[in-house]
Design an enzyme around this catalytic site. Sequence first.
Site, PDB file in Angstrom:
ATOM      1  N   GLY A  19      47.789  22.959  17.004  1.00 26.32           N
ATOM      2  CA  GLY A  19      47.732  22.186  18.234  1.00 26.32           C
ATOM      3  C   GLY A  19      48.136  20.733  18.121  1.00 26.32           C
ATOM      4  O   GLY A  19      48.022  19.988  19.091  1.00 26.32           O
TER       5      GLY A  19
ATOM      6  N   ARG B 130      53.847  23.960  15.717  1.00 24.72           N
ATOM      7  CA  ARG B 130      54.780  22.965  16.258  1.00 24.72           C
ATOM      8  C   ARG B 130      55.022  21.777  15.331  1.00 24.72           C
ATOM      9  O   ARG B 130      56.162  21.409  15.063  1.00 24.72           O
ATOM     10  CB  ARG B 130      54.225  22.440  17.593  1.00 24.72           C
ATOM     11  CG  ARG B 130      55.165  21.517  18.344  1.00 24.72           C
ATOM     12  CD  ARG B 130      54.501  20.966  19.609  1.00 24.72           C
ATOM     13  NE  ARG B 130      53.957  21.989  20.450  1.00 24.72           N
ATOM     14  CZ  ARG B 130      54.654  22.660  21.370  1.00 24.72           C
ATOM     15  NH1 ARG B 130      55.909  22.364  21.586  1.00 24.72           N
ATOM     16  NH2 ARG B 130      54.081  23.615  22.077  1.00 24.72           N
TER      17      ARG B 130
ATOM     18  N   CYS C 246      72.945  29.973  36.818  1.00 27.22           N
ATOM     19  CA  CYS C 246      73.095  29.818  38.268  1.00 27.22           C
ATOM     20  C   CYS C 246      71.726  29.657  38.908  1.00 27.22           C
ATOM     21  O   CYS C 246      71.327  30.449  39.771  1.00 27.22           O
ATOM     22  CB  CYS C 246      73.805  31.036  38.844  1.00 27.22           C
ATOM     23  SG  CYS C 246      75.324  31.390  37.971  1.00 27.22           S
TER      24      CYS C 246
HETATM   25  C1  LIG Z   1      49.886  29.040  18.592  1.00 24.59           C
HETATM   26  C2  LIG Z   1      48.727  29.041  17.678  1.00 24.59           C
HETATM   27  C3  LIG Z   1      48.684  28.138  16.615  1.00 24.59           C
HETATM   28  C4  LIG Z   1      49.730  27.080  16.389  1.00 24.59           C
HETATM   29  O1  LIG Z   1      49.713  26.151  17.424  1.00 24.59           O
HETATM   30  P1  LIG Z   1      50.645  24.856  17.368  1.00 24.59           P
HETATM   31  O2  LIG Z   1      50.330  24.154  18.641  1.00 24.59           O
HETATM   32  O3  LIG Z   1      52.043  25.331  17.299  1.00 24.59           O
HETATM   33  O4  LIG Z   1      50.250  24.084  16.154  1.00 24.59           O
HETATM   34  C5  LIG Z   1      47.604  28.213  15.750  1.00 24.59           C
HETATM   35  N1  LIG Z   1      46.622  29.127  15.934  1.00 24.59           N
HETATM   36  C6  LIG Z   1      46.642  29.992  16.959  1.00 24.59           C
HETATM   37  C7  LIG Z   1      45.535  30.966  17.098  1.00 24.59           C
HETATM   38  C8  LIG Z   1      47.679  29.980  17.860  1.00 24.59           C
HETATM   39  O5  LIG Z   1      47.674  30.838  18.892  1.00 24.59           O
END
Ligand SMILES: *Cc1c(COP(=O)(O)O)cnc(C)c1O
Length: 420
Positions: A239, A279, A350
């Site tokens: 996250g 991310r 489009c």
């Molecule tokens: C998507 C996800 C992540 C990674 O999240 P990022 O925002 O890309 O770091 C980690 N754990 C779980 C359970 C996820 O669904």
Amino acid sequence: MAERLAIPDHVLSAIASQRQASSEPMAAFFYDLPALAAHGRAMREALPPGVELYYAIKANSEAAIIDTLAPVVDGLELSSGGEIARACACSTPRPWVLSGPGKLDTDMREAMRRGVEAFHVESLGEVARLQAVAAALDHQQPVLLRINPALPEDLSSRLRMAGTATPFGIDESQLADAVRAVDDAPNLALVGFHIHAMSHQRCEQRHQRLLASYLERWPQWRALARAPERVTQLNVGGGIGVNYLQPSEQFDWSGLCQALGQRLAAMDEPPLVRFEIGRFLSAFCGYYAIEVLDTKVSHGEGFIVCRGGTHQFRLPAAQGHDHPVIHLPRDPRQASEGERRSWTVVGQLCTPKDVLSRQQELQGVEVGDLLVLPLAGAYGYNISHADFLCHPRPDQVFIRDAREGSELETTSHRRAEPVS
Ligand SMILES: *Cc1c(COP(=O)(O)O)cnc(C)c1O
């Protein structure tokens, strides 16, 4: 703002040679693998003792990306049978965990057969199904329970995965029941708790407070178990956000690691903490390069129409942001001599929704120039609806060596034409 962004020379040279190799206008992704490895290594080196870094491969599960990150992280986080297949094909085997809602029994079985380290269990129903699958294989399976904790309002983010009604995890109020269910399941062993509460966290201080709130509750959660001494892991999810709009200002990862280290050092029985980052690991290595096909003015607004579009790079549309754009003129003199104005950058679809960026101040843009969208290595191509309008899929170019002119590996995803 875009001027402050620089594309490394070896990426520019890869773009140039890829362009020479094709007579078609370009729409392609470029991934700087040496930069990806260096960034992953730096993130891991910043971790305090007793903290691990896993890569959540859903951010970008291309084989070259997994192969590059696997040796520099502690493990992988997967969420489907398809991701299990990709991770198991990786050249450096690493420990991996399986999470996600809606796990299939076949995925559970496949995961156990292929040596999954732990499951992140999302519901009471899943506890029962996992027990049945494990029993049928006569297998002892470590599990973490995913918690949807109550969160203070000021700690939440734009894309909330917890602290509110979501399909993810087990409400904190039902946790005691879930712990009991795992303790009563003869083939399951509770080893920890998992929380992935948000996405796009850009504030280090807020994330610090969020992790602190988990650590404060850790002893209570742990005490729910019949054998608390065996409950040792706290997976704090991913996250960490990327600042797409001010790319020079990014999340203070080392600051977070330092503060977490101090907090853990002050605890009597600290858990083994694990991050599973998607991310913030893979975003920075990717570039989406698209060629200008047309420029026009409509009702006073300037449009640059490019090869490709949001069906190949859905990220800006998905996030509702104006992605930074770097202009690579065919003739460098243009950039200083041509007209300067504000542009809306669109693709070939489009639909008026096919917008990659608005209000980009660019000078001397002409047909045949390239626009490069950086920060395209996470949730870029792989979340896109690439077959919409039957355009060919973009090439993906993996740059293995930071020396200019070194060999490139190109993966084409062009769909086969229907056979008549
Ligand atoms: C998507 C996800 C992540 C990674 O999240 P990022 O925002 O890309 O770091 C980690 N754990 C779980 C359970 C996820 O669904």
